[in-house]
Design an enzyme around this catalytic site. Structure first.
Site, PDB file in Angstrom:
ATOM      1  N   LYS A 101      -6.033  -1.937 -10.569  1.00 22.99           N
ATOM      2  CA  LYS A 101      -5.935  -2.874  -9.224  1.00 22.99           C
ATOM      3  C   LYS A 101      -6.852  -3.979  -9.452  1.00 22.99           C
ATOM      4  O   LYS A 101      -6.380  -5.068  -8.903  1.00 22.99           O
ATOM      5  CB  LYS A 101      -6.036  -1.881  -8.185  1.00 22.99           C
TER       6      LYS A 101
ATOM      7  N   ARG B 248      -5.314  -6.609 -11.640  1.00 19.81           N
ATOM      8  CA  ARG B 248      -4.200  -7.127 -11.068  1.00 19.81           C
ATOM      9  C   ARG B 248      -4.506  -8.012  -9.873  1.00 19.81           C
ATOM     10  O   ARG B 248      -3.651  -9.050  -9.629  1.00 19.81           O
ATOM     11  CB  ARG B 248      -3.164  -5.823 -10.207  1.00 19.81           C
TER      12      ARG B 248
ATOM     13  N   ASP C 276      -8.051   1.433  -0.801  1.00 19.08           N
ATOM     14  CA  ASP C 276      -7.561   2.660  -0.997  1.00 19.08           C
ATOM     15  C   ASP C 276      -8.154   3.538  -1.892  1.00 19.08           C
ATOM     16  O   ASP C 276      -7.561   4.420  -2.714  1.00 19.08           O
ATOM     17  CB  ASP C 276      -6.171   2.621  -1.404  1.00 19.08           C
TER      18      ASP C 276
ATOM     19  N   GLU D  13      -7.673   4.791   3.503  1.00 18.72           N
ATOM     20  CA  GLU D  13      -6.532   4.690   3.508  1.00 18.72           C
ATOM     21  C   GLU D  13      -5.734   6.031   4.018  1.00 18.72           C
ATOM     22  O   GLU D  13      -5.899   7.060   3.229  1.00 18.72           O
ATOM     23  CB  GLU D  13      -5.864   3.954   2.370  1.00 18.72           C
TER      24      GLU D  13
ATOM     25  N   SER E 245      -6.865   3.657 -12.559  1.00 25.79           N
ATOM     26  CA  SER E 245      -6.154   3.134 -11.361  1.00 25.79           C
ATOM     27  C   SER E 245      -6.948   2.100 -10.638  1.00 25.79           C
ATOM     28  O   SER E 245      -6.676   1.129 -10.247  1.00 25.79           O
ATOM     29  CB  SER E 245      -5.654   3.994 -10.062  1.00 25.79           C
TER      30      SER E 245
ATOM     31  N   LYS F  91      -9.437   7.744  -5.894  1.00 28.66           N
ATOM     32  CA  LYS F  91      -8.541   6.905  -6.885  1.00 28.66           C
ATOM     33  C   LYS F  91      -9.321   7.199  -8.457  1.00 28.66           C
ATOM     34  O   LYS F  91     -10.459   7.006  -8.484  1.00 28.66           O
ATOM     35  CB  LYS F  91      -8.629   5.327  -6.593  1.00 28.66           C
TER      36      LYS F  91
ATOM     37  N   ARG G 147      -3.430  11.898   2.850  1.00 24.42           N
ATOM     38  CA  ARG G 147      -1.893  11.800   3.131  1.00 24.42           C
ATOM     39  C   ARG G 147      -2.050  12.885   4.391  1.00 24.42           C
ATOM     40  O   ARG G 147      -2.326  13.998   3.963  1.00 24.42           O
ATOM     41  CB  ARG G 147      -1.365  12.067   2.051  1.00 24.42           C
TER      42      ARG G 147
ATOM     43  N   HIS H 133       8.366   9.258  -7.307  1.00 18.75           N
ATOM     44  CA  HIS H 133       7.188   8.852  -8.421  1.00 18.75           C
ATOM     45  C   HIS H 133       7.403   9.697  -9.470  1.00 18.75           C
ATOM     46  O   HIS H 133       7.307   9.222 -10.647  1.00 18.75           O
ATOM     47  CB  HIS H 133       6.030   9.489  -7.529  1.00 18.75           C
TER      48      HIS H 133
ATOM     49  N   LYS I 155     -12.049  14.951  11.172  1.00 22.00           N
ATOM     50  CA  LYS I 155     -11.518  14.452  12.307  1.00 22.00           C
ATOM     51  C   LYS I 155      -9.928  14.988  12.419  1.00 22.00           C
ATOM     52  O   LYS I 155      -9.558  15.436  13.299  1.00 22.00           O
ATOM     53  CB  LYS I 155     -11.501  13.171  12.318  1.00 22.00           C
TER      54      LYS I 155
END
Length: 208
Positions: free
Chosen positions: A63, A66, A81, A148, A59, A55, A86, A164, A30
């Site tokens: 997550k 957490r 995510d 995301e 990770s 991911k 990006r 980072h 898209k």
């Protein structure tokens, strides 16, 4: 085999992530279509670059822990995510323009919008985050997954990438002075972004 073992097994992880890879392909197609159409119409596209990623197992597990979610497959649906893209744009105004073109697609549902451009994080981080519900068609049928999208200018991405790199694995050891310097750099980048956009608009207006 529990979820932690499944994610750490390469073959099983690849299988579990297959729908998420499909969701990325849908969104990338898209975005590339928008990019191509704007180039055909104007000879120019605001999109500088499109990146994507799934991911990592580490990770995902981190997550889930957490957020105190059970380590089971159903918990994956609660993460926004796992599949991410990006979109790097040239100028600040481009971000809102591209995001609106993307959301206009009938089969895409906007679930959440986080505007860290107008309201930066305390660290100085700036970006527009969109959580979108994306349809994926598998041989077992249709399913909807969350993807995301992070939208930034080149300057925002430059700062975020280096921040980072500087803080990776050292976040707990970084002094307040360093954090303040990074915030100052982010503010300088934001001013540069605005100035470059003004210059572009002046030149574009003159050409028009």
């Amino acid at each position: 085999m529990d979820l932690k073992d499944e994610l750490n097994d390469h073959k099983t992880f690849w299988k579990i992530m297959q729908p998420y890879r499909q969701a990325i392909k849908v969104m990338k197609m898209k975005l590339e279509s928008i990019d191509d159409e704007l180039k055909c119409e104007n000879g120019y596209s605001p999109i500088h670059n499109i990146q994507s990623r799934i991911k990592s197992p580490e990770s995902i597990i981190d997550k889930l822990q957490r957020k105190q979610y059970p380590l089971e497959r159903q918990s994956l649906e609660k993460l926004n995510d796992i599949a991410g893209l990006r979109v790097i744009c040239h100028y600040i105004n481009d971000i809102q323009y591209i995001s609106q073109l993307l959301i206009m697609h009938d089969d895409i549902i906007l679930v959440k919008k986080m505007n860290y451009i107008d309201y930066p994080k305390d660290t100085g981080y700036r970006s527009l985050h969109l959580v979108l519900e994306v349809p994926v068609y598998l041989k077992s049928g249709k399913m909807k997954l969350l993807v995301e999208i992070q939208m930034r200018t080149i300057a925002m991405d430059f700062w975020a990438s280096l921040e980072h790199e500087i803080l990776y694995k050292n976040k707990d050891q970084v002094s307040q002075d360093i954090c303040e310097e990074l915030q100052q750099c982010a503010s300088c980048m934001a001013l540069t972004d605005l100035q470059m956009q003004k210059i572009y608009q002046k030149v574009h207006k003159k050409d028009g």
